[in-house]
Design a protein around this motif. Structure first.
Motif, PDB file in Angstrom:
ATOM      1  N   VAL A   1       0.844  -1.191   0.000  1.00 29.56           N
ATOM      2  CA  VAL A   1       0.000   0.000   0.000  1.00 29.56           C
ATOM      3  C   VAL A   1       0.877   1.238   0.000  1.00 29.56           C
ATOM      4  O   VAL A   1       1.807   1.362   0.800  1.00 29.56           O
ATOM      5  CB  VAL A   1      -0.924   0.008   1.233  1.00 29.56           C
ATOM      6  N   GLN A   2       0.565   2.173  -0.888  1.00 36.74           N
ATOM      7  CA  GLN A   2       1.271   3.440  -0.953  1.00 36.74           C
ATOM      8  C   GLN A   2       0.262   4.572  -0.983  1.00 36.74           C
ATOM      9  O   GLN A   2      -0.812   4.445  -1.568  1.00 36.74           O
ATOM     10  CB  GLN A   2       2.169   3.499  -2.182  1.00 36.74           C
ATOM     11  N   LEU A   3       0.636   5.691  -0.343  1.00 35.64           N
ATOM     12  CA  LEU A   3      -0.226   6.855  -0.272  1.00 35.64           C
ATOM     13  C   LEU A   3       0.521   8.048  -0.848  1.00 35.64           C
ATOM     14  O   LEU A   3       1.706   8.237  -0.570  1.00 35.64           O
ATOM     15  CB  LEU A   3      -0.613   7.163   1.173  1.00 35.64           C
ATOM     16  N   GLN A   4      -0.173   8.850  -1.631  1.00 35.68           N
ATOM     17  CA  GLN A   4       0.424  10.049  -2.212  1.00 35.68           C
ATOM     18  C   GLN A   4      -0.479  11.241  -1.946  1.00 35.68           C
ATOM     19  O   GLN A   4      -1.594  11.299  -2.459  1.00 35.68           O
ATOM     20  CB  GLN A   4       0.634   9.867  -3.706  1.00 35.68           C
ATOM     21  N   GLU A   5       0.038  12.187  -1.160  1.00 34.14           N
ATOM     22  CA  GLU A   5      -0.704  13.409  -0.897  1.00 34.14           C
ATOM     23  C   GLU A   5      -0.437  14.454  -1.967  1.00 34.14           C
ATOM     24  O   GLU A   5       0.636  14.467  -2.583  1.00 34.14           O
ATOM     25  CB  GLU A   5      -0.323  14.020   0.462  1.00 34.14           C
ATOM     26  N   SER A   6      -1.399  15.342  -2.139  1.00 26.94           N
ATOM     27  CA  SER A   6      -1.231  16.492  -3.027  1.00 26.94           C
ATOM     28  C   SER A   6      -2.170  17.592  -2.559  1.00 26.94           C
ATOM     29  O   SER A   6      -3.053  17.358  -1.723  1.00 26.94           O
ATOM     30  CB  SER A   6      -1.541  16.118  -4.481  1.00 26.94           C
ATOM     31  N   GLY A   7      -1.965  18.782  -3.104  1.00 25.35           N
ATOM     32  CA  GLY A   7      -2.865  19.883  -2.805  1.00 25.35           C
ATOM     33  C   GLY A   7      -2.319  20.918  -1.844  1.00 25.35           C
ATOM     34  O   GLY A   7      -2.970  21.933  -1.586  1.00 25.35           O
ATOM     35  N   GLY A   8      -1.130  20.670  -1.296  1.00 25.61           N
ATOM     36  CA  GLY A   8      -0.551  21.654  -0.408  1.00 25.61           C
ATOM     37  C   GLY A   8      -0.077  22.884  -1.167  1.00 25.61           C
ATOM     38  O   GLY A   8      -0.080  22.911  -2.399  1.00 25.61           O
TER      39      GLY A   8
END
Length: 125
Positions: free
Chosen positions: A2-9
């Protein structure tokens, strides 16, 4: 895996809004609770918000309650954090997490299994 990628900062003025997203790959978001934490410079990682797998209950820290909204779109394997009326003290690196924490651990980093790399949010006064 499982991998998580944040964006939007990004950089925003006080009173402004941002929407953070967290895309999950290698797993199914519908199997997890979703959480957001943040770490300000010189401080420990702190709980921001969580959306439980069971019952869809939401939890917020007192500092963001009424301003931030956590949500999820299982069809898109994406969790989100809508942040309104941002304040300079919200400046931090924001991390998303997924897991199946017990209720007593939902506000602690150790209760969560998988983490993203973080996205910087800077609020200017």
């Amino acid at each position: 895996q499982v991998q998580l990628q944040e964006s939007g900062g990004g950089l925003v003025q006080a009173g402004g809004s941002l929407r953070l997203s967290c895309v999950v790959s290698g797993g199914t978001l519908s199997a997890y609770s979703v959480g957001w934490f943040r770490r300000a410079p010189g401080k420990e990682r702190e709980f921001v918000a969580a959306l439980r797998l069971s019952g869809g209950y939401t939890y917020y820290s007192d500092s963001v309650k009424g301003r931030f909204t956590i949500s999820r779109d299982n069809g898109k394997n994406t969790g989100s954090l809508q942040m309104n009326n941002l304040k300079p003290e919200d400046t931090a690196v924001y991390y998303c997490a997924v897991g199946v924490p017990i209720l007593s651990a939902i506000r602690t980093p150790g209760g969560w299994r998988h983490w993203g790399q973080g996205t910087q949010v800077t609020v200017s006064s």
